[in-house]
Design a protein around this motif. Structure first.
Motif, PDB file in Angstrom:
ATOM      1  N   MET A 184       0.842  -1.187  -0.005  1.00 28.99           N
ATOM      2  CA  MET A 184      -0.003   0.005   0.206  1.00 28.99           C
ATOM      3  C   MET A 184       0.791   1.394   0.089  1.00 28.99           C
ATOM      4  O   MET A 184       0.626   2.052  -0.651  1.00 28.99           O
ATOM      5  CB  MET A 184      -0.955   0.005   1.184  1.00 28.99           C
ATOM      6  N   GLY A 185       2.110   1.133   0.668  1.00 29.41           N
ATOM      7  CA  GLY A 185       2.912   2.141   0.832  1.00 29.41           C
ATOM      8  C   GLY A 185       3.549   2.849  -0.676  1.00 29.41           C
ATOM      9  O   GLY A 185       3.990   3.735  -0.788  1.00 29.41           O
TER      10      GLY A 185
ATOM     11  N   ASP B  57      -5.638  -0.466 -19.184  1.00 28.12           N
ATOM     12  CA  ASP B  57      -6.566  -1.364 -17.987  1.00 28.12           C
ATOM     13  C   ASP B  57      -5.709  -2.487 -17.765  1.00 28.12           C
ATOM     14  O   ASP B  57      -5.548  -2.422 -16.332  1.00 28.12           O
ATOM     15  CB  ASP B  57      -8.027  -1.674 -18.365  1.00 28.12           C
ATOM     16  N   GLU B  58      -5.390  -3.197 -18.711  1.00 27.15           N
ATOM     17  CA  GLU B  58      -4.388  -4.479 -18.198  1.00 27.15           C
ATOM     18  C   GLU B  58      -2.917  -3.838 -17.609  1.00 27.15           C
ATOM     19  O   GLU B  58      -2.411  -4.555 -16.647  1.00 27.15           O
ATOM     20  CB  GLU B  58      -4.018  -5.216 -19.357  1.00 27.15           C
TER      21      GLU B  58
ATOM     22  N   LEU C  91      -0.574  -2.628 -10.365  1.00 26.67           N
ATOM     23  CA  LEU C  91      -1.066  -2.937  -9.114  1.00 26.67           C
ATOM     24  C   LEU C  91      -0.720  -4.214  -8.467  1.00 26.67           C
ATOM     25  O   LEU C  91      -0.142  -4.367  -7.291  1.00 26.67           O
ATOM     26  CB  LEU C  91      -2.596  -2.763  -8.995  1.00 26.67           C
ATOM     27  N   ALA C  92      -0.612  -5.023  -9.303  1.00 26.89           N
ATOM     28  CA  ALA C  92      -0.425  -6.635  -8.873  1.00 26.89           C
ATOM     29  C   ALA C  92       1.236  -6.476  -8.384  1.00 26.89           C
ATOM     30  O   ALA C  92       1.417  -7.039  -7.401  1.00 26.89           O
ATOM     31  CB  ALA C  92      -0.364  -7.684  -9.775  1.00 26.89           C
ATOM     32  N   ARG C  93       2.066  -5.937  -9.092  1.00 27.15           N
ATOM     33  CA  ARG C  93       3.414  -6.078  -8.991  1.00 27.15           C
ATOM     34  C   ARG C  93       3.630  -5.181  -7.608  1.00 27.15           C
ATOM     35  O   ARG C  93       4.482  -5.722  -6.618  1.00 27.15           O
ATOM     36  CB  ARG C  93       4.146  -5.341 -10.051  1.00 27.15           C
ATOM     37  N   LEU C  94       3.079  -4.216  -7.440  1.00 28.43           N
ATOM     38  CA  LEU C  94       3.126  -3.311  -6.162  1.00 28.43           C
ATOM     39  C   LEU C  94       2.811  -3.729  -4.707  1.00 28.43           C
ATOM     40  O   LEU C  94       3.089  -3.631  -3.931  1.00 28.43           O
ATOM     41  CB  LEU C  94       2.736  -1.807  -6.518  1.00 28.43           C
ATOM     42  N   LEU C  95       1.553  -4.519  -5.119  1.00 25.09           N
ATOM     43  CA  LEU C  95       0.997  -5.245  -3.994  1.00 25.09           C
ATOM     44  C   LEU C  95       1.707  -6.494  -3.640  1.00 25.09           C
ATOM     45  O   LEU C  95       1.149  -7.341  -2.844  1.00 25.09           O
ATOM     46  CB  LEU C  95      -0.360  -5.247  -4.202  1.00 25.09           C
TER      47      LEU C  95
ATOM     48  N   ALA D  92       1.011   4.885 -11.131  1.00 22.15           N
ATOM     49  CA  ALA D  92       0.892   5.410 -12.352  1.00 22.15           C
ATOM     50  C   ALA D  92       2.151   5.324 -13.511  1.00 22.15           C
ATOM     51  O   ALA D  92       2.128   5.098 -14.459  1.00 22.15           O
ATOM     52  CB  ALA D  92       0.237   7.034 -12.265  1.00 22.15           C
ATOM     53  N   ASP D  93       3.300   5.714 -12.494  1.00 23.96           N
ATOM     54  CA  ASP D  93       4.682   5.462 -13.217  1.00 23.96           C
ATOM     55  C   ASP D  93       4.582   4.288 -13.678  1.00 23.96           C
ATOM     56  O   ASP D  93       5.261   4.000 -15.015  1.00 23.96           O
ATOM     57  CB  ASP D  93       5.658   5.788 -12.450  1.00 23.96           C
ATOM     58  N   LEU D  94       4.508   3.165 -13.020  1.00 24.42           N
ATOM     59  CA  LEU D  94       4.755   1.779 -13.351  1.00 24.42           C
ATOM     60  C   LEU D  94       3.943   1.476 -14.557  1.00 24.42           C
ATOM     61  O   LEU D  94       4.240   0.701 -15.323  1.00 24.42           O
ATOM     62  CB  LEU D  94       4.599   0.734 -12.175  1.00 24.42           C
ATOM     63  N   ALA D  95       2.539   1.804 -14.510  1.00 21.72           N
ATOM     64  CA  ALA D  95       1.554   1.471 -15.323  1.00 21.72           C
ATOM     65  C   ALA D  95       1.952   1.989 -16.824  1.00 21.72           C
ATOM     66  O   ALA D  95       1.821   1.305 -17.783  1.00 21.72           O
ATOM     67  CB  ALA D  95       0.355   1.919 -15.039  1.00 21.72           C
ATOM     68  N   ALA D  96       2.468   3.288 -16.774  1.00 23.30           N
ATOM     69  CA  ALA D  96       2.991   3.918 -18.066  1.00 23.30           C
ATOM     70  C   ALA D  96       4.285   3.274 -18.733  1.00 23.30           C
ATOM     71  O   ALA D  96       4.158   2.902 -19.949  1.00 23.30           O
ATOM     72  CB  ALA D  96       3.102   5.508 -17.909  1.00 23.30           C
ATOM     73  N   LYS D  97       5.268   2.775 -17.858  1.00 24.34           N
ATOM     74  CA  LYS D  97       6.071   2.006 -18.209  1.00 24.34           C
ATOM     75  C   LYS D  97       5.804   0.348 -18.862  1.00 24.34           C
ATOM     76  O   LYS D  97       6.226   0.127 -19.724  1.00 24.34           O
ATOM     77  CB  LYS D  97       7.251   1.812 -17.126  1.00 24.34           C
TER      78      LYS D  97
END
Length: 130
Positions: free
Chosen positions: A11-12, A116-117, A123-127, A18-23
């Motif tokens: 969560m932290g 979307d994917e 999110l999956a990576r960060l969590l 957003a940065d990771l999703a863009a990459k």
């Protein structure tokens, strides 16, 4: 470490989603846009206008387009002489052959699916689920 501790730690890291999703999305959007341009269709899938001699226009234009991530933004770029076809007015002397969506254009279902994917994957990576 417990599953709850892992989740709290993830969560932290959500501030970076957003940065990771863009990459994650940029290379996928790059491939999509290059494929559409190579096929001679605009971002919505509509074929470009043919040249006066009936041949397909801009057969090598895929090399002039790219998608790149910069922080939380993804930029779709058209370079070189192909740019003038992107920005030409529909009633002008140069036929408009759109290669990327312009500001205000609705994104295609394919582009939205990639975005979307990519958010889901980030999110999956960060969590810690991927």
């Amino acid at each position: 470490m417990s599953e709850l501790d892992n989740f709290i730690g993830g969560m932290g890291r959500l501030g970076n989603v957003a940065d990771l999703a863009a990459k994650i999305a940029a290379p996928k959007l790059d491939a999509l846009v290059k494929a559409q341009v190579a096929a001679g269709v605009d971002p919505s899938g509509k074929p470009w206008r043919l040249k006066k001699d009936g041949d397909r226009a801009l057969v090598n234009a895929a090399r002039a387009v790219r998608a790149e991530a910069d922080g939380e933004y993804i930029y779709l770029v058209v370079e070189g002489p192909e740019y003038w076809h992107q920005v030409a007015k529909a009633d002008g002397s140069l036929p408009q052959r759109k290669m990327i969506p312009e500001d205000g254009d609705e994104l295609s279902e394919e582009m939205m699916k990639i975005l979307d994917e990519s958010v889901d994957e980030a999110l999956a990576r960060l969590l810690g689920a991927a």
